[in-house]
Scaffold this active site. Structure first.
Site, PDB file in Angstrom:
ATOM      1  N   ARG A   1      41.416 -21.408  13.259  1.00 27.02           N
ATOM      2  CA  ARG A   1      40.998 -20.769  12.086  1.00 27.02           C
ATOM      3  C   ARG A   1      41.522 -19.261  12.038  1.00 27.02           C
ATOM      4  O   ARG A   1      41.310 -18.452  11.031  1.00 27.02           O
ATOM      5  CB  ARG A   1      39.466 -20.510  12.077  1.00 27.02           C
ATOM      6  CG  ARG A   1      38.761 -22.087  11.929  1.00 27.02           C
ATOM      7  CD  ARG A   1      37.408 -22.096  11.937  1.00 27.02           C
ATOM      8  NE  ARG A   1      36.813 -21.203  10.735  1.00 27.02           N
ATOM      9  CZ  ARG A   1      36.478 -21.711   9.671  1.00 27.02           C
ATOM     10  NH1 ARG A   1      36.388 -23.118   9.651  1.00 27.02           N
ATOM     11  NH2 ARG A   1      36.070 -21.044   8.639  1.00 27.02           N
TER      12      ARG A   1
ATOM     13  N   TRP B   1      41.258 -13.701  12.235  1.00 23.65           N
ATOM     14  CA  TRP B   1      42.687 -13.728  11.353  1.00 23.65           C
ATOM     15  C   TRP B   1      42.482 -12.305  10.717  1.00 23.65           C
ATOM     16  O   TRP B   1      41.808 -12.410  10.032  1.00 23.65           O
ATOM     17  CB  TRP B   1      42.716 -14.856  10.533  1.00 23.65           C
ATOM     18  CG  TRP B   1      44.038 -14.789   9.823  1.00 23.65           C
ATOM     19  CD1 TRP B   1      45.331 -15.408  10.359  1.00 23.65           C
ATOM     20  CD2 TRP B   1      44.174 -14.504   8.414  1.00 23.65           C
ATOM     21  NE1 TRP B   1      46.063 -15.118   9.402  1.00 23.65           N
ATOM     22  CE2 TRP B   1      45.420 -14.793   8.405  1.00 23.65           C
ATOM     23  CE3 TRP B   1      43.510 -14.021   7.424  1.00 23.65           C
ATOM     24  CZ2 TRP B   1      46.243 -14.320   6.923  1.00 23.65           C
ATOM     25  CZ3 TRP B   1      44.088 -13.884   6.369  1.00 23.65           C
ATOM     26  CH2 TRP B   1      45.354 -13.818   6.047  1.00 23.65           C
TER      27      TRP B   1
ATOM     28  N   LYS C   1      44.463 -21.494   9.532  1.00 26.23           N
ATOM     29  CA  LYS C   1      44.319 -22.841   9.096  1.00 26.23           C
ATOM     30  C   LYS C   1      43.409 -22.715   7.405  1.00 26.23           C
ATOM     31  O   LYS C   1      44.130 -23.355   6.638  1.00 26.23           O
ATOM     32  CB  LYS C   1      43.446 -23.628   9.948  1.00 26.23           C
ATOM     33  CG  LYS C   1      43.334 -25.132   9.521  1.00 26.23           C
ATOM     34  CD  LYS C   1      44.389 -25.881   9.674  1.00 26.23           C
ATOM     35  CE  LYS C   1      44.225 -27.276   9.070  1.00 26.23           C
ATOM     36  NZ  LYS C   1      45.681 -28.015   8.731  1.00 26.23           N
TER      37      LYS C   1
ATOM     38  N   ASN D   1      32.907 -13.585   9.368  1.00 24.71           N
ATOM     39  CA  ASN D   1      33.976 -14.381   8.776  1.00 24.71           C
ATOM     40  C   ASN D   1      33.855 -14.202   7.228  1.00 24.71           C
ATOM     41  O   ASN D   1      32.707 -14.426   6.708  1.00 24.71           O
ATOM     42  CB  ASN D   1      34.065 -15.800   9.144  1.00 24.71           C
ATOM     43  CG  ASN D   1      34.789 -16.606   8.320  1.00 24.71           C
ATOM     44  OD1 ASN D   1      35.870 -16.082   7.712  1.00 24.71           O
ATOM     45  ND2 ASN D   1      34.705 -17.985   8.306  1.00 24.71           N
ATOM     46  N   GLY D   2      34.932 -13.355   6.563  1.00 20.96           N
ATOM     47  CA  GLY D   2      34.864 -13.416   4.934  1.00 20.96           C
ATOM     48  C   GLY D   2      35.214 -12.030   4.764  1.00 20.96           C
ATOM     49  O   GLY D   2      36.078 -11.485   5.738  1.00 20.96           O
TER      50      GLY D   2
ATOM     51  N   HIS E   1      73.543 -25.402 -10.415  1.00 22.89           N
ATOM     52  CA  HIS E   1      73.045 -24.310 -11.374  1.00 22.89           C
ATOM     53  C   HIS E   1      72.880 -22.885 -10.586  1.00 22.89           C
ATOM     54  O   HIS E   1      72.208 -22.043 -11.013  1.00 22.89           O
ATOM     55  CB  HIS E   1      71.887 -24.672 -12.192  1.00 22.89           C
ATOM     56  CG  HIS E   1      72.206 -25.796 -13.207  1.00 22.89           C
ATOM     57  ND1 HIS E   1      72.955 -25.652 -14.155  1.00 22.89           N
ATOM     58  CD2 HIS E   1      71.644 -26.923 -12.980  1.00 22.89           C
ATOM     59  CE1 HIS E   1      73.057 -26.710 -14.593  1.00 22.89           C
ATOM     60  NE2 HIS E   1      72.232 -27.584 -13.893  1.00 22.89           N
TER      61      HIS E   1
ATOM     62  N   GLU F   1      57.233 -22.851   8.039  1.00 21.91           N
ATOM     63  CA  GLU F   1      55.867 -22.453   8.765  1.00 21.91           C
ATOM     64  C   GLU F   1      55.795 -22.471  10.008  1.00 21.91           C
ATOM     65  O   GLU F   1      55.438 -21.703  10.777  1.00 21.91           O
ATOM     66  CB  GLU F   1      54.980 -23.593   7.786  1.00 21.91           C
ATOM     67  CG  GLU F   1      53.529 -23.279   8.236  1.00 21.91           C
ATOM     68  CD  GLU F   1      52.561 -24.382   7.681  1.00 21.91           C
ATOM     69  OE1 GLU F   1      53.211 -25.525   7.258  1.00 21.91           O
ATOM     70  OE2 GLU F   1      51.566 -23.851   7.390  1.00 21.91           O
TER      71      GLU F   1
ATOM     72  N   GLU G   1      57.653 -29.949   0.352  1.00 23.48           N
ATOM     73  CA  GLU G   1      56.517 -30.005   1.409  1.00 23.48           C
ATOM     74  C   GLU G   1      57.464 -29.980   3.021  1.00 23.48           C
ATOM     75  O   GLU G   1      57.160 -29.542   3.663  1.00 23.48           O
ATOM     76  CB  GLU G   1      55.876 -31.347   1.407  1.00 23.48           C
ATOM     77  CG  GLU G   1      54.956 -31.831   2.496  1.00 23.48           C
ATOM     78  CD  GLU G   1      53.744 -30.513   2.539  1.00 23.48           C
ATOM     79  OE1 GLU G   1      53.583 -29.592   2.221  1.00 23.48           O
ATOM     80  OE2 GLU G   1      53.097 -30.542   3.826  1.00 23.48           O
TER      81      GLU G   1
ATOM     82  N   LYS H   1      56.976 -27.051   5.662  1.00 27.96           N
ATOM     83  CA  LYS H   1      56.644 -27.422   7.162  1.00 27.96           C
ATOM     84  C   LYS H   1      57.780 -26.645   8.006  1.00 27.96           C
ATOM     85  O   LYS H   1      57.408 -26.346   9.047  1.00 27.96           O
ATOM     86  CB  LYS H   1      56.827 -28.978   7.300  1.00 27.96           C
ATOM     87  CG  LYS H   1      55.663 -29.973   6.705  1.00 27.96           C
ATOM     88  CD  LYS H   1      54.412 -29.734   7.536  1.00 27.96           C
ATOM     89  CE  LYS H   1      53.546 -28.654   6.475  1.00 27.96           C
ATOM     90  NZ  LYS H   1      52.751 -28.939   5.690  1.00 27.96           N
TER      91      LYS H   1
ATOM     92  N   CYS I   1      38.277 -16.882   9.956  1.00 25.79           N
ATOM     93  CA  CYS I   1      37.988 -16.418  11.199  1.00 25.79           C
ATOM     94  C   CYS I   1      36.992 -17.700  11.802  1.00 25.79           C
ATOM     95  O   CYS I   1      36.592 -18.434  11.053  1.00 25.79           O
ATOM     96  CB  CYS I   1      37.271 -15.359  11.201  1.00 25.79           C
ATOM     97  SG  CYS I   1      38.398 -13.854  10.776  1.00 25.79           S
TER      98      CYS I   1
HETATM   99  O1  M6R Z   1      42.730 -26.394   2.916  1.00 29.89           O
HETATM  100  P1  M6R Z   1      43.637 -26.414   1.708  1.00 29.89           P
HETATM  101  O2  M6R Z   1      44.273 -27.603   1.596  1.00 29.89           O
HETATM  102  O3  M6R Z   1      43.135 -25.826   0.308  1.00 29.89           O
HETATM  103  O4  M6R Z   1      44.657 -25.293   2.334  1.00 29.89           O
HETATM  104  C1  M6R Z   1      45.662 -25.008   1.297  1.00 29.89           C
HETATM  105  C2  M6R Z   1      47.043 -24.310   2.006  1.00 29.89           C
HETATM  106  O5  M6R Z   1      46.536 -23.118   2.598  1.00 29.89           O
HETATM  107  C3  M6R Z   1      47.594 -25.270   3.152  1.00 29.89           C
HETATM  108  O6  M6R Z   1      47.848 -26.510   2.572  1.00 29.89           O
HETATM  109  C4  M6R Z   1      48.737 -24.656   3.662  1.00 29.89           C
HETATM  110  O7  M6R Z   1      49.679 -24.514   2.674  1.00 29.89           O
HETATM  111  C5  M6R Z   1      49.121 -25.704   4.707  1.00 29.89           C
HETATM  112  N1  M6R Z   1      48.787 -25.112   6.036  1.00 29.89           N
HETATM  113  C6  M6R Z   1      50.561 -25.873   4.867  1.00 29.89           C
HETATM  114  O8  M6R Z   1      50.851 -26.696   6.015  1.00 29.89           O
END
Ligand code: M6R
Length: 607
Positions: A27, A72, A602, A97-98, A503, A487, A480, A484, A2
């Site tokens: 965030r 969040w 984020k 936040n937490g 397989h 996501e 990756e 992307k 948050c």
């Molecule tokens: O801040 P971090 O690199 O530790 O975050 C890890 C993941 O949450 C982050 O890489 C997430 O998978 C990405 N937002 C994906 O694009």
């Protein structure tokens, strides 16, 4: 997870709070709220929507002290009733936040004392706890007393209706910065929220509590002892958090990669040789003792670790394991004191990665290295060695420039390890340094593929699934690319090492299953070509990102995008950018919220 902003000034601070929240929205963006003290009363505005809506709703609100929050959701669904700030009996207001782990127990105790709960959040207990102690002392003392009862992580801001010129803030396990202005003070979850008002910042430390007035502040440590903390002048400039000419932060951040790589590699590329010292002074002593590497990270950062495993084993000849951070701490592993534990994180505050780091330390690993984009983050501070990626603030939830700069940092680790282990002669070292110096230019050329990628994105707009293929060190790049796409476009995408297709996953392939492949000109190219034929023979439409010298050409059902040049070991870094652009343009076609995909945030500061 948050975002928090707070301000104490001698002017109306509502615009500062709203602007700060707009900066912190990455965030968390389930709901937002703010509260100010106005004429002896707490005036609270909350919205189940985005910060922009909160801005409209609070247009007529004013006050000289206030706290604000963008959420969040963890405890309780996203709704106005669960949005922060939370209040206790119209006297105390809190943003948080937490996660408070013992909130149920505290809630039972507070309910027995007659406190009423109006939300499903864990935060509300903090407001009531502070209220319960307020009669016996100042807002500072009441907050300090309440904090001793909390188990969990927090960054909080607190104000009281009868104290129109005072805010108390505290942090433990979640980040919080104190912004020092002229005759006014602020708190924020990160610097981007504060840049609008000041560059002078104090990074609050674990357990710090700060009492803030317009003209002064006092910081107390976990034991309640008054302490002085150093003030820093932030180097962040406003442009780095502005969209500028771009439509989305993700697009901006993809295009910032040449500069981000140049910044990350700057010190190394300006020197004539590689030294362990780039990871911290103690690396000179530690690296010669290291006999294997354990990489711990989540999501995109974990993919960077998976690429590094290929580099470290092949170039440096050092065994390397890569684990999902959230899994590592829950299995029984065999610690080896000669392991270098490397955590990778953009934010440096990912709870799973931080917990994995602490677990590794608790089981006897003392050699720890953080590769991270945020100086002063928890992961940096809790590791012995560090390499800062210098990607600049990454605001789009989908990680882009953080990933490629992490790869650059991991390649440096590979080279330094290779050198320490006597596997890198002078000629090879100079050749790698030359390739690293060229990397930003090479990345710039790859980004010129953007118009072609935007065109092929149309083929994905009506699809529900996609497969991504890669081999060797490009398999994590395929993974990756799939991450992307899913996501930000919500298309279900999975990655496989191309040889694994037959397989099982080949059963999925038909004309409605686009198959994206990363095809560098490496030792596995001929094998990959056969795998691609297997897809084509089943009617699958192929989108292949091939090196210029692979001699694969477009034909019916096969779309080839030629990469400008072949980059050898650095190829995974360059092959990442087209997949980022593909996901971006598919998301545009689908009209999703590119920078703030649904259900995500984020930095993930909860387990
Ligand atoms: O801040 P971090 O690199 O530790 O975050 C890890 C993941 O949450 C982050 O890489 C997430 O998978 C990405 N937002 C994906 O694009």
């Amino acid at each position: 997870m948050c975002g928090i902003v707070g301000a104490v000034a001698k002017r109306n601070i509502v615009p500062v709070l709203v602007n700060g929240l707009l900066r912190l929205e990455y965030r968390g963006y389930d709901s937002a709220g703010l509260v100010v003290v106005h004429e002896g009363k707490l005036e609270r505005v909350r919205s189940a929507g985005r910060v922009a809506e909160l801005g409209q709703k609070s247009a007529n609100t004013s006050g000289e002290v206030g706290i604000a929050h963008t959420r969040w959701a963890t405890h309780g669904k996203p709704s106005e009733r669960n949005a922060h700030p939370h209040m206790s009996r119209e006297l105390i207001a809190v943003v948080h936040n937490g996660i408070i782990e013992n909130y149920e127990e505290l809630k039972a105790e507070l309910s027995a004392q007659g406190y009423e709960f109006t939300s499903d959040t864990d935060t509300e207990v903090i407001a009531h706890l502070i209220h319960s102690h307020y009669a016996q002392g100042s807002l500072l003392v009441a907050t300090q007393m309440a904090l001793t009862q909390l188990v969990g992580a927090y960054a909080i801001g607190v104000i009281a209706a009868d104290n129109p010129h005072l805010m108390v803030a505290a942090r433990k396990g979640s980040p919080l910065l104190l912004g020092v202005g002229e005759g006014e003070h602020f708190v924020g979850s990160d610097m981007s929220a504060l840049l609008q008002v000041t560059r002078n910042v104090v990074y609050l430390e674990e357990g710090d509590v700060v009492e803030i007035k317009a003209d002064s502040f006092r910081i107390f440590d976990m034991a309640g002892v008054r302490v002085q903390r150093q003030m820093h002048v932030s180097e962040l400039d406003n442009d780095s958090v502005e969209l500028g000419k771009y439509q989305h932060y993700m697009q901006k951040e993809i295009h910032e990669q040449p500069q981000a790589l140049a910044n990350t590699l700057e010190s190394v590329c300006n020197s004539q040789s590689l030294v362990p010292g780039i990871f911290g002074a103690e690396a000179n002593d530690i690296f010669p003792h290291v006999d294997n590497i354990l990489i711990l990270a989540c999501g995109t950062s974990n993919h960077a670790g998976q690429v590094a495993r290929y580099w470290l084993e092949e170039v440096a000849g050092i065994p390397c394991n890569v684990e999902i951070a959230s899994e590592y701490r829950y299995r029984t592993s065999v610690p080896n004191p000669k392991t270098l534990v490397v955590t990778i994180s953009q934010s440096g505050e990912t709870a799973d990665t931080l917990a994995a780091l602490n677990h590794a330390k608790a089981t006897g690993h003392s050699y720890t290295l953080a590769i991270c984009n945020v100086p002063e983050s928890a992961i940096i501070r809790q590791s012995k060695l560090r390499l800062l990626t210098r990607a600049g603030p990454e605001i789009g939830v989908a990680s882009t420039k953080a990933f490629t700069t992490q790869l650059a940092g991991l390649f440096l680790l590979t080279l330094v390890m290779a050198k320490v282990r006597g596997r890198l002669d002078e000629t090879r070292e100079q050749q790698f340094l030359h390739e690293l110096r060229h990397l930003p230019t090479a990345m710039q050329k790859v980004l010129e593929l953007e118009p072609q990628i935007a065109e092929i994105a149309a083929h994905f707009a009506d699809k529900h699934h996609a497969l991504f293929l890669g081999r060797g060190m490009h398999y994590p790049i395929a993974a990756e690319g799939a991450l992307k796409l899913k996501e930000i476009s919500y298309i279900h995408a999975e990655a496989y090492p191309a040889g694994e297709l037959k397989h099982g996953p080949l059963a999925l392939v038909d004309k409605d299953m686009p198959v994206v492949s990363v095809a560098p000109n490496d030792a596995l190219l001929e094998k990959l070509k056969s795998n691609l034929q297997e897809v084509r023979a089943r009617g699958g439409e192929l989108f292949v990102f091939a090196d210029a010298d692979t001699h694969i050409h477009s034909s019916a059902g096969i779309h080839i995008l030629q990469m400008p040049e072949h980059a050898g070991f650095l190829s995974p870094i360059l092959h990442t950018a087209p997949l980022q652009l593909l996901a971006y343009y598919v998301a545009l076609q689908k009209g999703t919220d590119v920078d703030k995909p649904r259900n995500l945030a984020k930095s993930v500061t909860v387990e």
